[in-house]
Each structure stands twice: as C-alpha cells, then as structure tokens.
Write an enzyme that holds these catalytic residues in place. Structure first.
Site, mmCIF file in Angstrom:
data_model
loop_
_atom_site.group_PDB
_atom_site.id
_atom_site.type_symbol
_atom_site.label_atom_id
_atom_site.label_comp_id
_atom_site.label_asym_id
_atom_site.label_seq_id
_atom_site.Cartn_x
_atom_site.Cartn_y
_atom_site.Cartn_z
ATOM 1 C CB ILE A 1 36.338 24.099 22.256
ATOM 2 C CG1 ILE A 1 34.941 24.460 21.676
ATOM 3 C CG2 ILE A 1 36.277 24.079 23.820
ATOM 4 C CD1 ILE A 1 34.779 26.001 22.126
ATOM 5 C CD1 TRP B 1 37.433 14.288 15.625
ATOM 6 C CD2 TRP B 1 38.846 13.782 17.661
ATOM 7 N NE1 TRP B 1 36.847 13.309 16.450
ATOM 8 C CE2 TRP B 1 37.571 12.608 17.371
ATOM 9 C CE3 TRP B 1 39.830 13.242 18.530
ATOM 10 C CZ2 TRP B 1 37.191 11.725 18.346
ATOM 11 C CZ3 TRP B 1 39.341 12.156 18.907
ATOM 12 C CH2 TRP B 1 38.406 11.575 19.159
ATOM 13 C CG ASN B 2 43.107 10.564 16.146
ATOM 14 O OD1 ASN B 2 43.070 10.836 15.217
ATOM 15 N ND2 ASN B 2 43.492 9.165 16.524
ATOM 16 N N PRO C 1 41.032 19.529 7.658
ATOM 17 C CG PRO C 1 42.369 21.024 8.579
ATOM 18 C CD PRO C 1 41.405 20.789 7.497
ATOM 19 N N PRO D 1 31.600 4.360 9.314
ATOM 20 C CG PRO D 1 30.098 4.752 10.949
ATOM 21 C CD PRO D 1 31.537 4.410 10.795
ATOM 22 C CD GLU E 1 45.416 4.132 7.373
ATOM 23 O OE1 GLU E 1 45.088 3.438 8.100
ATOM 24 O OE2 GLU E 1 46.336 3.682 6.563
ATOM 25 N N GLY F 1 38.431 2.800 11.554
ATOM 26 C CA GLY F 1 38.181 2.544 13.071
ATOM 27 C C GLY F 1 38.644 1.070 13.216
ATOM 28 C CB CYS G 1 42.354 4.483 14.511
ATOM 29 S SG CYS G 1 44.262 4.648 14.001
ATOM 30 C CD GLU H 1 47.576 7.362 5.972
ATOM 31 O OE1 GLU H 1 47.309 7.448 7.212
ATOM 32 O OE2 GLU H 1 47.421 8.232 5.261
HETATM 33 P P1 NDP Z 1 34.669 11.161 11.467
HETATM 34 O O1 NDP Z 1 34.672 9.841 10.450
HETATM 35 O O2 NDP Z 1 33.439 11.526 11.979
HETATM 36 O O3 NDP Z 1 35.295 12.089 10.392
HETATM 37 C C1 NDP Z 1 36.437 12.103 9.834
HETATM 38 C C2 NDP Z 1 36.753 13.201 8.583
HETATM 39 O O4 NDP Z 1 35.805 12.920 7.489
HETATM 40 C C3 NDP Z 1 36.329 14.626 9.325
HETATM 41 O O5 NDP Z 1 37.363 15.644 8.848
HETATM 42 C C4 NDP Z 1 34.969 14.742 9.030
HETATM 43 O O6 NDP Z 1 34.611 16.228 9.069
HETATM 44 C C5 NDP Z 1 35.192 14.341 7.500
HETATM 45 N N1 NDP Z 1 33.724 13.820 7.078
HETATM 46 C C6 NDP Z 1 32.630 13.462 7.634
HETATM 47 N N2 NDP Z 1 31.614 13.093 6.786
HETATM 48 C C7 NDP Z 1 32.221 13.270 5.493
HETATM 49 C C8 NDP Z 1 31.735 13.209 4.243
HETATM 50 N N3 NDP Z 1 30.444 12.749 3.915
HETATM 51 N N4 NDP Z 1 32.601 13.310 3.009
HETATM 52 C C9 NDP Z 1 33.770 13.939 3.245
HETATM 53 N N5 NDP Z 1 34.581 13.858 4.570
HETATM 54 C C10 NDP Z 1 33.540 13.760 5.628
HETATM 55 O O7 NDP Z 1 36.013 10.477 12.176
HETATM 56 P P2 NDP Z 1 36.290 11.448 13.680
HETATM 57 O O8 NDP Z 1 36.829 12.765 13.130
HETATM 58 O O9 NDP Z 1 35.312 11.345 14.556
HETATM 59 O O10 NDP Z 1 37.537 10.524 14.083
HETATM 60 C C11 NDP Z 1 37.381 9.179 14.713
HETATM 61 C C12 NDP Z 1 37.620 8.073 13.806
HETATM 62 O O11 NDP Z 1 38.636 8.270 12.903
HETATM 63 C C13 NDP Z 1 37.516 6.832 14.542
HETATM 64 O O12 NDP Z 1 36.693 5.897 13.939
HETATM 65 C C14 NDP Z 1 39.062 6.425 14.479
HETATM 66 O O13 NDP Z 1 39.343 4.826 14.634
HETATM 67 C C15 NDP Z 1 39.170 6.936 13.193
HETATM 68 N N6 NDP Z 1 40.942 7.088 12.912
HETATM 69 C C16 NDP Z 1 41.418 6.139 12.033
HETATM 70 C C17 NDP Z 1 42.868 5.985 11.904
HETATM 71 C C18 NDP Z 1 43.583 5.168 11.170
HETATM 72 O O14 NDP Z 1 44.681 5.432 10.846
HETATM 73 N N7 NDP Z 1 42.882 4.010 10.760
HETATM 74 C C19 NDP Z 1 43.713 7.046 12.809
HETATM 75 C C20 NDP Z 1 42.749 7.881 13.496
HETATM 76 C C21 NDP Z 1 41.515 8.086 13.803
HETATM 77 P P3 NDP Z 1 33.845 16.772 10.361
HETATM 78 O O15 NDP Z 1 34.072 15.922 11.616
HETATM 79 O O16 NDP Z 1 34.761 17.888 10.482
HETATM 80 O O17 NDP Z 1 32.396 17.012 10.007
#
Ligand code: NDP
Length: 483
Positions: A27, A151-152, A176, A230, A249, A251, A283, A457
């Site tokens: 989307i 996704w960011n 991704p 989580p 990496e 939150g 993040c 990283e």
């Molecule tokens: P999520 O934790 O929801 O998802 C991250 C990735 O993990 C997605 O590709 C997701 O798949 C996948 N995933 C979910 N559950 C599992 C599992 N059980 N086993 C393996 N993979 C899994 O994060 P968001 O995508 O919502 O991103 C936001 C978060 O990322 C924030 O907390 C942010 O702080 C953090 N972040 C950290 C950064 C850093 O460098 N420290 C940089 C950028 C973001 P899907 O969502 O496709 O189902």
C-alpha cells in the site's frame, strides 16, 4: 514508475514466483492505494533460498577479499547512479518524502557497500609469537546469514546487513518487512548486476512465520534482526536453540538533554531531526526531550514556530518535508498514544490530530509537562510524538535519562565541553550525540545497550559480528606427553 516487482522473491540470481503463498498487498501510504502484490514465501521457496545460499557460500568465502570487495564497490556505484529511481521506490514503499529518500536511503546503502567493499581486502588474522612456537589466527566467514528487516528503512537495512555479511565471505537470505517488500529486491538485482555470483544474496518475502522458519533452520549460522524488542526476544530465543550468532537492532525510547547553556536553535534542530524525520519512525529517536526549566518556554515557542514551517503533503513533491505514517496500523498506534498522553495529564502544545484524507497522515505532535511515569515517556511510540520533560539538576536528569529498559541512543545539547563528555560517558546507550542527533555514518558503530540490542552494525565493529576467529597453534619442536 513500475512498482509491481518482476516476482516476489529473488533466489539464486533470479526472480522467482510462487503464487501459492499468502498474498501481501503493498500500500502506498500517501494515498492508501495498492501499488503491488507479492506472495509470502512457501516452504518450497524458503528451501530454495537456503539451499542456494548454502551451496554458493563456500566458493565465495574462498575468494580473496579484494575480489569480493570489488563487486560490492561496483554495486555501490550502480546504486548511486540509480539514486533517483531507488529513492522514488523507497518513497512508494514507505511514504517517506522524496526530500529524505533521495539523500538518506540508497545513498546510505551505497555507503555501506562501498565501506565494506573497501574493508574486505584488509580482513586478516594475526600472528602471535610464543617463544619458538607460534599461533596464527584466521578470520573466517560464519556461513549462511539471515537478515530480517523492519519497515522504516528497507533499502538501508538490506544493505547494512548484506554488505558486511558478503564482505566477510558469507551468503545471506534477507526477509524484508511485509509492509515494505519492494526495495530489497532492487538491492539484490544491483548486486547481481555488479557481478555477485548467484545464491549469495537472496530475498524472500513473508510475515513473521517466514522469518521464524529461516531463524530455526539448522543451515543458518547467523541471524541479524532489525525490529522491536518483543520480536527480538523471540528471534534471539529461537537462534539460541541452535547457538547461532546474532545481531539484534531493536527499539528505543532515547533521551535528549538540553541544558540551559545550549544553543537553542541547534537544540530545536536536534529535537526536530530526532523526532520528526521519517515521520518519527526511527529507532534511535530522542523522544524524551529533557529541557532545563530556565529555557523551557523559549525552546517550546521556537519549536512550535519551526514546526509551523513543515511542509506536509505529497511525498513525491521535493518541497514536502513531512510525509505520512507507513501504515494505517502505525498511524492508529501513534494516535492512541496521543490520547494516552492527554489522559495522563501531559500538555499538548503542538499537533495531536490525524489529517483527513486517504493517506496515513498525522500532525507532528509535541507534549510538554510530561513526567517520567507517563506511557508516552516510557513506551516506544514509533511515530511523530515528542515528549518534553523538565529538569534543573544534572545528576537528577542523568538518573532519569537512564531509567529505561532501552539503551539505543542518547543526545546532549550544551556549550560546556566538560559537561558534554561527562554526560556522554554516563549515558547507558550505544549511540550518543553531542550537539547533534541521529547522524549514522557507516564509519561509526551503531547499536544498542540493554534491551535495545546485541552487537553493532556498521564500522569495523560489524566485522566481528559477521566473521569468526580460528586460532592455529604451531609447535616447532618435539611434543612431550605424560605417558
Ligand atoms: P517488528 O518487530 O514487528 O518486525 C521486524 C521484522 O521481524 C519484520 O520483518 C517481521 O515480519 C519479523 N518478525 C516478526 N515476528 C518474527 C518472528 N517470530 N521470527 C522472525 N521474524 C519475525 O518491527 P517493525 O517492523 O514494526 O519495526 C519497528 C521496530 O523496529 C521498532 O521497535 C524500531 O525501534 C525497530 N527498529 C530498530 C532499529 C535499530 O537499528 N535498532 C532500526 C529500525 C527499526 P513482519 O512484520 O513482516 O510480519
């Protein structure tokens, strides 16, 4: 622009489709329109990706670093040449304004490819003399790496994980986020165009289950996740079953401290960059802004003036400086926190509302008079919601800044040199800033302390997380034994 990819997955050097997987609609956050559909990886696709990665790795690991590095540097050049198209695609994938994506995404990905391409030739072990005997160490690849992205920053994350993995002689399977599946496919295409042998950089789409299937596969040696705490807990635990290497990496809820002697204009710039860039979906954002009471009102009024000049609108318009949230879900999360902030007694001083229309837009939002126990001061919102907290005493504000489960980033604004370094030393955070915020050059390590992560990283530090050391003891004289 053609946003529908050739196929959902990129495996063994080619696009691969399997429409029996769950469809994932992509989307465009600015309009809510569907711009592509990909299909989640089926077990057959996952098998194909992992077996290709396994098969290709040994020959790649046996090449010289110079050979590997040359390919990565060529990929960096191609990325830079295609910056415009890649930036437009990043904007479609995430909704981030072109004004940002054209300078922060493919460019940052290219930096990683160039940096790790450059470092590949200088990866060496060491020689340790022990009298006549000696030990030498070999820096060896880990094998097959799995990268899982948030996704960011879909292009950047695909490169920040892929570039060091490949430089060290590993192969990688990258998944991704299901929200932004498009950009990593372009990274894979470019790497192969640059001469990367088939099977070394694979992209498979899917939700968490696909990530989980990759993490638990016995052929996988290392897992690097960018995601929430989580998810990090789950992925770390699953990787632990197989004693796999990890980089996490995760939150943050990072503090930014603005002392009374700070340059207010710079501090406001830091607060804007650290809260509203990418509509707050970063993040490392400094979302707890502690402002000394002596300058609080001056800071807030200048912040409000500057926020009034944000250009909110079509992300493709180069003048737009503030775009939509990535998804309706993320918009609702951020709006939910605004209601919580109001209910818990914070003072709304700017924004606070969704913006009518089909896209997922909301106003940049600032709360003042926030206290440490409020949800908006404790929980990661991942949206454009800044909390301003008061302080008067340095020791007190340090204790409050560090009183969090997270430890990703932290910033301080002051003109007092000694205080700046004293504060930076006391921050419990992996990435700290003095009189700036959120710079992330590839030369500097990036990562978190406490619940914000494990490993680093970027920089030379990433090499330790994508390679392993073997030591070889060499005896030069006869060997004695007790019997
Ligand atoms: P999520 O934790 O929801 O998802 C991250 C990735 O993990 C997605 O590709 C997701 O798949 C996948 N995933 C979910 N559950 C599992 C599992 N059980 N086993 C393996 N993979 C899994 O994060 P968001 O995508 O919502 O991103 C936001 C978060 O990322 C924030 O907390 C942010 O702080 C953090 N972040 C950290 C950064 C850093 O460098 N420290 C940089 C950028 C973001 P899907 O969502 O496709 O189902």
């Amino acid at each position: 622009m053609q946003t529908q990819p050739t196929a959902s997955h990129f495996i063994n050097g080619e696009y691969v489709e399997d429409t029996s997987g769950t469809p994932i609609d992509v989307i465009y956050p600015a309009t809510g329109e569907k711009i592509a559909t990909v299909y989640a990886a089926t077990p057959a696709i996952i098998e194909r990706a992992l077996s290709s990665a396994r098969a290709a790795q040994a020959a790649w690991g046996a090449m010289t670093g110079t050979q590997r590095g040359r390919i990565l540097r060529r990929a960096a050049d191609i990325m830079r040449e295609r910056n415009h198209d890649l930036s437009v695609l990043e904007t479609y994938d995430t909704g981030k304004p072109y004004q940002e994506t054209s300078v922060a995404d493919a460019t940052s990905g290219a930096d990683a490819l160039e940096y790790f391409g450059g470092i590949a030739a200088s990866l060496t072990g060491e020689h340790i003399q022990l009298g006549e005997d000696w030990v030498y160490t070999r820096r060896e690849p880990l094998g097959v790496c799995v990268g899982i992205g948030a996704w960011n920053y879909p292009t950047q994350i695909a490169c920040w994980k892929g570039a060091p993995a490949l430089a060290c002689g590993n192969s990688i399977v990258f998944k991704p986020s299901e929200t932004t599946p498009l950009c990593a496919l372009k990274v894979a295409e470019i790497l192969f165009e640059a001469g990367l042998p088939a099977g070394l950089y694979n992209v498979v789409q899917g939700m968490g289950e696909v990530g989980a299937a990759l993490v638990t596969d016995p052929r996988v040696d290392k897992v690097s996740l960018t995601g929430s705490v989580p998810t990090g807990r789950k992925v770390y635990a699953a990787a632990a079953e197989g004693i796999k290497h990890v980089t996490m990496e995760l939150g943050g809820k990072s503090p930014m401290i603005v002392f009374e002697d700070a340059d207010i204009e710079n501090a406001v710039s830091g607060a804007i960059l650290g809260n509203f860039y990418s509509s707050g979906q970063v993040c490392s954002n400094g979302t707890r802004v502690f402002v000394h009471t002596d300058i609080k009102e001056a800071f807030l009024s200048r912040l409000a003036e500057r926020l009034g000049t944000a250009v909110i609108g079509d992300p493709m318009d180069p003048a737009t400086s503030f775009g939509p949230m990535v998804s309706k879900r993320q918009l609702d999360i951020a709006l939910g926190y605004i209601e919580k902030g109001k209910a818990e007694g914070a003072r709304l001083v700017y924004g606070g509302n969704a913006i009518d229309g089909d896209g997922f837009y909301m106003q940049p939002t600032v709360f003042a008079d926030v206290t440490d126990d409020m949800s908006i001061a404790r929980e990661e919102i991942f949206g454009p919601v800044m909390s301003v907290l008061d302080f008067t005493d340095e020791d007190d504000v340090m204790a409050r800044a560090n009183d969090t489960e997270f430890g990703l980033a932290a910033g301080v604004f002051t003109r007092d040199l000694a205080r700046a370094h004293r504060v930076a030393a006391k921050f419990q955070a992996g990435t700290c800033y003095i009189n700036t915020y959120n710079d992330a050059p590839v030369e500097a390590p990036f990562g978190g302390m406490k619940n914000s992560g494990v490993g680093r990283e970027n920089s030379k530090a990433a090499i330790n997380h994508y390679s392993q050391l073997k030591s070889v003891y060499v005896r030069m004289c006869d060997l004695e034994a007790p019997f």
